[in-house]
Design a protein around this motif. Structure first.
Motif, PDB file in Angstrom:
ATOM      1  N   GLY A 211      -5.128   6.299   7.003  1.00  0.00           N
ATOM      2  CA  GLY A 211      -5.608   4.954   7.285  1.00  0.00           C
ATOM      3  C   GLY A 211      -4.852   4.266   8.397  1.00  0.00           C
ATOM      4  O   GLY A 211      -5.226   3.171   8.816  1.00  0.00           O
ATOM      5  N   LEU A 212      -3.788   4.911   8.912  1.00  0.00           N
ATOM      6  CA  LEU A 212      -3.004   4.291   9.976  1.00  0.00           C
ATOM      7  C   LEU A 212      -3.837   4.080  11.244  1.00  0.00           C
ATOM      8  O   LEU A 212      -3.642   3.115  11.971  1.00  0.00           O
ATOM      9  N   ARG A 213      -4.778   4.987  11.499  1.00  0.00           N
ATOM     10  CA  ARG A 213      -5.601   4.841  12.706  1.00  0.00           C
ATOM     11  C   ARG A 213      -6.450   3.579  12.612  1.00  0.00           C
ATOM     12  O   ARG A 213      -6.544   2.800  13.565  1.00  0.00           O
ATOM     13  N   GLU A 214      -7.068   3.362  11.425  1.00  0.00           N
ATOM     14  CA  GLU A 214      -7.859   2.145  11.242  1.00  0.00           C
ATOM     15  C   GLU A 214      -6.982   0.912  11.296  1.00  0.00           C
ATOM     16  O   GLU A 214      -7.353  -0.118  11.851  1.00  0.00           O
ATOM     17  N   LEU A 215      -5.771   1.032  10.736  1.00  0.00           N
ATOM     18  CA  LEU A 215      -4.836  -0.092  10.768  1.00  0.00           C
ATOM     19  C   LEU A 215      -4.425  -0.393  12.198  1.00  0.00           C
ATOM     20  O   LEU A 215      -4.320  -1.557  12.604  1.00  0.00           O
ATOM     21  N   ALA A 216      -4.214   0.637  12.983  1.00  0.00           N
ATOM     22  CA  ALA A 216      -3.827   0.455  14.381  1.00  0.00           C
ATOM     23  C   ALA A 216      -4.939  -0.224  15.175  1.00  0.00           C
ATOM     24  O   ALA A 216      -4.685  -1.072  16.034  1.00  0.00           O
TER      25      ALA A 216
ATOM     26  N   VAL B  81       0.860  -1.184   0.000  1.00  0.00           N
ATOM     27  CA  VAL B  81       0.000   0.000   0.000  1.00  0.00           C
ATOM     28  C   VAL B  81       0.895   1.232   0.000  1.00  0.00           C
ATOM     29  O   VAL B  81       1.385   1.674   1.043  1.00  0.00           O
ATOM     30  N   VAL B  82       1.137   1.768  -1.189  1.00  0.00           N
ATOM     31  CA  VAL B  82       2.060   2.885  -1.390  1.00  0.00           C
ATOM     32  C   VAL B  82       1.455   3.809  -2.437  1.00  0.00           C
ATOM     33  O   VAL B  82       0.901   3.325  -3.431  1.00  0.00           O
TER      34      VAL B  82
ATOM     35  N   PRO C 188      -2.199  -9.851   9.637  1.00  0.00           N
ATOM     36  CA  PRO C 188      -0.860 -10.060   9.088  1.00  0.00           C
ATOM     37  C   PRO C 188       0.170  -9.161   9.760  1.00  0.00           C
ATOM     38  O   PRO C 188      -0.171  -8.101  10.299  1.00  0.00           O
ATOM     39  N   PRO C 189       1.436  -9.542   9.705  1.00  0.00           N
ATOM     40  CA  PRO C 189       2.495  -8.626  10.150  1.00  0.00           C
ATOM     41  C   PRO C 189       2.510  -7.373   9.276  1.00  0.00           C
ATOM     42  O   PRO C 189       2.051  -7.392   8.125  1.00  0.00           O
ATOM     43  N   LEU C 190       3.056  -6.302   9.809  1.00  0.00           N
ATOM     44  CA  LEU C 190       3.090  -5.015   9.116  1.00  0.00           C
ATOM     45  C   LEU C 190       4.525  -4.544   8.959  1.00  0.00           C
ATOM     46  O   LEU C 190       5.291  -4.541   9.926  1.00  0.00           O
ATOM     47  N   LEU C 191       4.877  -4.141   7.750  1.00  0.00           N
ATOM     48  CA  LEU C 191       6.166  -3.501   7.498  1.00  0.00           C
ATOM     49  C   LEU C 191       5.873  -2.088   7.016  1.00  0.00           C
ATOM     50  O   LEU C 191       5.264  -1.900   5.962  1.00  0.00           O
ATOM     51  N   PHE C 192       6.280  -1.095   7.806  1.00  0.00           N
ATOM     52  CA  PHE C 192       5.985   0.285   7.480  1.00  0.00           C
ATOM     53  C   PHE C 192       7.133   0.909   6.693  1.00  0.00           C
ATOM     54  O   PHE C 192       8.307   0.666   6.990  1.00  0.00           O
ATOM     55  N   LEU C 193       6.781   1.728   5.705  1.00  0.00           N
ATOM     56  CA  LEU C 193       7.745   2.573   5.015  1.00  0.00           C
ATOM     57  C   LEU C 193       7.609   3.967   5.625  1.00  0.00           C
ATOM     58  O   LEU C 193       6.542   4.590   5.515  1.00  0.00           O
TER      59      LEU C 193
ATOM     60  N   TRP D 269       3.101  -0.945   4.267  1.00  0.00           N
ATOM     61  CA  TRP D 269       2.231   0.234   4.320  1.00  0.00           C
ATOM     62  C   TRP D 269       3.073   1.503   4.446  1.00  0.00           C
ATOM     63  O   TRP D 269       3.911   1.618   5.329  1.00  0.00           O
ATOM     64  N   ASP D 270       2.829   2.444   3.537  1.00  0.00           N
ATOM     65  CA  ASP D 270       3.508   3.739   3.578  1.00  0.00           C
ATOM     66  C   ASP D 270       2.854   4.591   4.665  1.00  0.00           C
ATOM     67  O   ASP D 270       1.655   4.881   4.597  1.00  0.00           O
ATOM     68  N   THR D 271       3.622   5.002   5.662  1.00  0.00           N
ATOM     69  CA  THR D 271       3.049   5.754   6.779  1.00  0.00           C
ATOM     70  C   THR D 271       2.590   7.151   6.366  1.00  0.00           C
ATOM     71  O   THR D 271       1.906   7.827   7.132  1.00  0.00           O
TER      72      THR D 271
END
Length: 236
Positions: free
Chosen positions: A70-75, A20-21, A86-91, A64-66
């Motif tokens: 949408g980070l709040r919903e992801l959190a 998601v970028v 799933p695990p999350l890898l943030f950019l 996921w690009d920070t």
């Protein structure tokens, strides 16, 4: 240290990743590299699209690009049982780390800084996926009555089996994994052959696949002239 001469880059085992970028260049770089490294990759260009894809499908890991909303919903999704998310890898940009790092969950979330360095991304992805089995496809890959069986590398349209060559199967799988998104000829070449080939080779391959897939309505494989090809139910 990543990228030491003589070391083999980490490879996947068919795990399904969502990237998601919002930057098209980074999206293409990440998707192409991860696919060539052995992962199945879906993409989204906005936070809303990413959340919608997560609601519809199961993924083994999310990149996921920070900088995207949408980070709040992801959190909030981190509160679900670990087995269900799933695990999350943030950019992340360097100036955002003081906000991001305290929120990272132990062992299931990590980050890389931008600009993206592919060896680092591959290494972090491998660590986050360690010990996880690939997600069961649960009806995926499929689109309507089009179904692919990755275990046997066979495809069918309704009750009709499709007799596909390996290149045709790889192309159909790539189109399906990115359903309703236009793929450029260069993206298709890299996925199907791992190198660029003449436009005529791509056009012939798409034409052969279309004849096999679109023998009944609705047509699923479409051309966006000047841009590439896409899979979906309606023309654009």
């Amino acid at each position: 240290m990543y990228g030491i001469t003589g070391t083999r880059p980490p490879r996947g085992d068919g795990q399904h990743l969502l990237v998601v970028v919002d930057d098209p260049g980074d999206t293409e770089l990440l998707a192409t590299t991860l696919e060539l490294a052995g992962y199945r990759v879906g993409t989204a260009g906005t936070g809303a699209e990413g959340m919608a894809r997560l609601a519809r499908h199961r993924f083994d890991l999310v990149v996921w690009d920070t900088g995207l909303p949408g980070l709040r919903e992801l959190a909030r999704g981190r509160r679900t049982p670990p087995a269900d998310r799933p695990p999350l890898l943030f950019l992340a940009s360097c100036d955002a780390l003081h906000h991001l790092v305290p929120e990272l969950g132990p062992g299931r979330e990590d980050y890389v800084t931008k600009p993206v360095r592919i060896p680092e991304v591959l290494a972090r992805v491998q660590v986050l996926l360690r010990g996880r089995r690939p997600a069961a496809p649960t009806g995926v890959p499929c689109y309507g009555d089009l179904v692919l069986d990755d275990a046997t590398c066979r495809a069918s349209r309704g009750p009709r089996p499709l007799d596909l060559t390996p290149a045709e199967y790889r192309l159909l799988h790539h189109l399906l994994a990115n359903a309703e998104h236009v793929l450029s000829k260069e993206q298709i070449c890299r996925h199907v052959w791992g190198e660029y080939r003449a436009d005529q080779a791509i056009e012939k391959l798409v034409s052969r696949l279309r004849r096999k897939v679109d023998q009944e309505d609705p047509n699923l494989i479409h051309t966006r002239r000047g841009f590439g090809y896409w899979l979906g139910c309606t023309s654009r």
